[in-house]
Structure formats: structure tokens, C-alpha cells
Enzyme design. Structure first.
Site, PDB file in Angstrom:
ATOM      1  N   LYS A 152    -126.268  63.279  32.062  1.00  0.00           N
ATOM      2  CA  LYS A 152    -127.953  62.940  31.056  1.00  0.00           C
ATOM      3  C   LYS A 152    -128.157  61.706  31.406  1.00  0.00           C
ATOM      4  CE  LYS A 152    -124.490  65.677  27.779  1.00  0.00           C
ATOM      5  NZ  LYS A 152    -125.576  66.096  27.312  1.00  0.00           N
TER       6      LYS A 152
ATOM      7  N   ARG B 245    -121.451  76.495  26.999  1.00  0.00           N
ATOM      8  CA  ARG B 245    -121.197  78.024  27.222  1.00  0.00           C
ATOM      9  C   ARG B 245    -120.703  78.464  28.625  1.00  0.00           C
ATOM     10  NH1 ARG B 245    -127.614  77.783  26.893  1.00  0.00           N
ATOM     11  NH2 ARG B 245    -126.808  75.609  26.609  1.00  0.00           N
TER      12      ARG B 245
END
Length: 492
Positions: A276, A350
Site C-alpha cells: 500500500k 477475501r
């Protein structure tokens, strides 16, 4: 906080501060009229002279002499008649925001007779207790100089009766507030302290505090044996081992199917190899707020003790880059046997959830609701107000939407049509873990839906609601109110 109900006339109840509401126009609640009569028309004069407008959330605090109350706090209830739930919540936040910094130790709250659209007295009393707990919250454990704690320690709630139903409503509101505080504590704790093993220990502490909760912790060796390679691919680059945390609340009949909550517990999300940007990365400690909300809901249930069975599952891992980290392009086999091409290691939520959702199937659940700070795309779609809701069952979705409305913790349903599933097609595996920029929240939910075909399932994307940034940065405790309302709606 100590809460009591009192159905006597206001003039017969002593307190450091009496709180009543004043609308911008129209009839006053009976409690405001009674207070005005006891004060010889003082409130009427204040409104007439413009000292209190009645605008929703406006407040006026005045000292009193020769009265059962040392102070009077007037709060505006707005121009709606009946008052909307959002306006009523704003009123309560204003009240307890003012009281928490004041000198009053004991407040008499006479706000349960306000006319709120479609809501009864029990709902209002419950929300008052919950908002009181929310406004009292402090997170000061890591400050060298402790901030002063709120003075307010006792609340008397003016009510029509002091019966079992209304007492239970107040207790439920207080319990939800406690659950939200736990959720906020876990979310706000720095990631050098809050790692998967620490979360697991906290679950054990919860089961020691409440004997109605039973906790089981699965380590990486056990998860590997179960085939949870998708979850383990996320923790592969971290020195902190993953944990699967299972908390069982058994308040119903032994053979009654449980409702299952599944929380994403990424205790810090660097993005892994798909790193990130540095700006704002400190807020990635909040990537475990889905897990934290499961903790909070379980704590609330342990206090309320409803006659039902609930399982809380937390998939806890830390996502870090290193020589052992999962690479973009790696393929793993999930617990379900389906293979996943990992194209972006920052789409890790996920990957832990899919194995936890497969594990949830072992309980033959009545319903499964997963909660996750899953996608930035949901913030683009819904902002910071609504939880994103996805489901493979319309009845379940409607029930969650209704709970969100009742709990002032609203959600908005988005589709997971089959047409979106093709965005997850992979040339090399059964699926890939990202679907591109278009409909990012929807394709993330579509990914999860592939692991939930055997039961009724809903997904709450709380990336926009779980915390706030800026000067008031911190976890919000959402969606604990929605979850608890949903679960309690099944109790007969």
C-alpha cells in the site's frame, strides 16, 4: 454506568441535572410540560426569548436553585413531528456529549416520551442507554498522562412504568454499548500489541468473563491440516502466526441451528507484496474491525443472554511483505477445494474469509453473516454512512436492512448478479482474487459467494463505517448494533 427506571413525577425525583427536550414548533412532550410547570413557566420564557430555538441537537444548560434538580439541560428536538430516528439519535448524542464534560454525577433523562416515528418507549429507552455508553467511551490506555474520566456515573430514566419489558430494553441498550466499546478498544489498539495471538487470548478472556461463551483456537498447523491454504497465504509473510478463533454462545436448544458471524481479522494490512502507499497506512490497524465487531456482538449476547445459539468465527492474520510472503501470480487451494490465482496480495480479506466461510458450514448454520472492512470501493459507492450489504437470500437481506434501520446502523443492499462473476475468471485457476476496478465491492462479494452456496449468507462491507479519520480518528463500534438487533430478531 448505573441505570434506573422511575415512573414518579419529575418533581419527585432528585438529580444533579434534569434533561428535557424542546421542539422548534408544535406540542411539547408531557415531561417538558411537567418540568415547565414545576419551574413556573421558565422553559416557555426561554423559548419565547430565543434562548433555546428547538433546533435539533441544540442545547442550553442552566443552573437552578430551590428545585429537586441542580441543573436543567434543554435539548432541541427539531421541527419533525413525529421526530425521525436520525434526529432522535442526534438529540441523544448532543445530550450525552454535553453531560460527559460537565459536573453532573446523576442525570434524570426525560426523553422517552418524545414522539419518534414508528418507535415505542422500549426502543427509545434502549437507545438512550446505548448512546450514553457510546459517549462515555474513552481510549487512554497508551497515554502517559491519563485523561480525566467523565463525571456522570448514574442515570435515572423517566418512564411510564418500571416493568420487566422496559428494564430489559435498558439492559439491552447498555449491553450493546458495552459491545461497541469492546469493538472500539480492539480496533484502536496498536498493531504491535493487537496481533492474531493477542486477539485469540482476548477471546479466551471473554470466555472466562462470561461462562456462556466457549472459545476454541485453531493454530496454523491445525488450519493447514484442514486445507485452509487461502487463509494461510495471507500470514505467510509475517512473523505473527495466523489464528482461527471460534466463540460459541449456546443459549438455545441443543439441536437448534446456530446463526454464525464471521469476521475479517487482518490485524495489520501492509498490502503484502502489493504494498500500500505509505500515507494513511497507520489506519490499516483497523482492518480487523470486522473481527472486532464479532467480539462486540458476542459480548453483548453474553450480557443479554437470549435463547438462541450463535457462533462467532474470526479469521485473524497479519499481511506483511517478506521473503516468505505470497507473490502476485501464486495459486493456492482453498479449504473448499477451489483454486485461487492471487493477482493482488492487497485483496487479502477475501482470502481469509473464504476459508472461514467454508469452515462455518460445519455448523449446519441457520444463517451466516460475514463482516469485513473489505473494499475501498464501498466508500466510493456509499460514503461513510451506510454499511454495504450483499446476500444470496433476499429474505435475509431484508431482515438485515430492517435491523439496520431499527438500530440506527443502516445498510444498503448492492447486487451480486451472475453477470459480475465473469470478472473473476482466471486462465490458470478456478478464479482470481480480484475483478478489476469496475464494481470492486460487488466482485469481492461475488468471490465470497462462491464459498457460501450451501447456506443462507450475507456479507457486510464496513470499510466506510468501521472507523473515522482525521481529528476524531478512531473505531466507531459499528456494525455491532445492527448485528445484535438482527440476532435478537430471531428470538421468539
Amino acid at each position: 454506568m448505573n441505570y434506573t427506571l422511575n415512573s414518579k413525577s419529575l418533581a419527585d425525583i432528585k438529580a444533579d441535572c434534569l434533561v428535557v427536550s424542546v421542539p422548534e414548533k408544535g406540542d411539547w412532550p408531557a415531561s417538558t410540560a411537567a418540568a415547565d410547570a414545576a419551574l413556573n413557566g421558565m422553559i416557555k420564557d426561554l423559548q419565547k426569548n430565543g434562548d433555546i430555538s428547538g433546533k435539533a441537537g441544540s442545547t442550553l444548560l442552566l443552573p437552578l436553585a430551590g428545585q429537586p434538580w441542580a441543573r436543567l439541560l434543554l435539548v432541541g428536538s427539531g421541527s419533525e413531528s413525529p421526530q425521525g430516528t436520525a434526529s432522535y439519535r442526534k438529540l441523544l448524542n448532543a445530550v450525552f456529549g454535553r453531560l460527559k464534560d460537565g459536573p453532573s454525577k446523576h442525570a434524570l433523562i426525560a426523553l422517552a416520551d418524545n414522539d419518534v416515528k414508528d418507535q415505542d418507549e422500549a426502543w427509545k429507552l434502549s437507545l438512550i442507554a446505548r448512546i450514553a455508553e457510546e459517549q462515555q467511551y474513552r481510549f487512554t490506555g497508551f497515554k502517559s498522562t491519563k485523561a480525566p474520566q467523565p463525571t456522570l456515573a448514574r442515570i435515572t430514566l423517566a418512564a411510564s412504568a418500571n416493568n420487566k419489558t422496559l428494564k430489559a430494553a435498558v439492559s439491552a441498550g447498555e449491553a450493546i454499548g458495552h459491545g461497541m466499546s469492546l469493538t472500539r478498544d480492539l480496533g484502536n489498539t496498536p498493531p504491535n500489541v493487537c496481533h492474531p495471538t493477542w486477539l485469540a487470548e482476548h477471546a479466551k478472556s471473554l470466555s472466562k468473563e462470561f461462562d456462556v461463551i466457549k472459545t476454541e483456537i485453531l493454530d496454523e498447523k491445525q488450519m493447514k491440516k484442514l486445507g485452509m491454504n487461502s487463509l494461510l497465504s495471507v500470514s505467510a509473510g509475517s512473523e505473527q502466526p495466523a489464528r482461527l478463533i471460534v466463540m460459541e454462545y449456546r443459549g438455545g436448544k441443543a439441536k437448534e441451528k446456530p446463526h454464525v458471524l464471521v469476521g475479517k481479522g487482518i490485524t495489520f494490512d501492509s498490502g503484502g507484496i502489493s504494498l500500500k502507499p505509505g500515507e494513511g497506512m497507520d489506519e490499516m490497524k483497523y482492518d480487523m474491525c470486522g473481527a472486532a465487531s464479532v467480539f462486540g456482538a458476542m459480548r453483548a449476547l453474553a450480557e443479554i443472554k437470549p435463547a438462541m445459539n450463535v457462533i462467532g468465527i474470526v479469521a485473524a492474520a497479519e499481511n506483511m511483505p517478506s521473503g516468505t510472503a505470497t507473490r502476485p501470480g501464486d495459486i493456492v487451494t482453498s479449504m473448499s477445494g477451489q483454486t485461487i490465482e492471487i493477482l493482488n496480495t492487497d485483496a487479502e480479506g477475501r482470502l481469509v474469509l473464504c476459508d472461514a466461510l467454508t469452515y462455518a458450514g460445519k455448523y449446519d448454520p441457520e444463517t451466516v453473516v460475514d463482516v469485513a472492512t473489505l473494499t475501498g470501493a464501498v466508500i466510493v459507492a456509499l460514503g461513510k454512512e451506510a454499511n454495504g450489504l450483499f446476500s444470496n437470500n433476499d429474505e435475509l437481506a431484508q431482515r438485515l436492512l430492517q435491523s439496520g434501520n431499527r438500530a440506527c446502523d443502516r445498510a444498503w443492499q448492492l447486487p451480486i448478479w451472475d453477470e459480475y462473476q465473469s470478472q473473476l475468471d482466471s486462465n490458470f485457476a478456478d478464479m482470481q482474487n480480484i475483478g478489476g476496478r469496475p464494481a470492486g465491492s460487488i466482485t469481492a462479494a461475488c468471490f465470497l459467494s462462491r464459498f457460501t452456496k450451501d447456506y443462507r449468507w450475507a456479507h457486510l462491507d464496513i470499510a466506510g463505517t468501521a472507523w473515522v479519520s482525521g481529528k476524531d480518528k478512531g473505531a466507531t463500534g459499528r456494525p455491532v448494533p445492527l448485528l445484535v438487533d438482527y440476532l435478537l430478531s430471531h428470538v421468539q
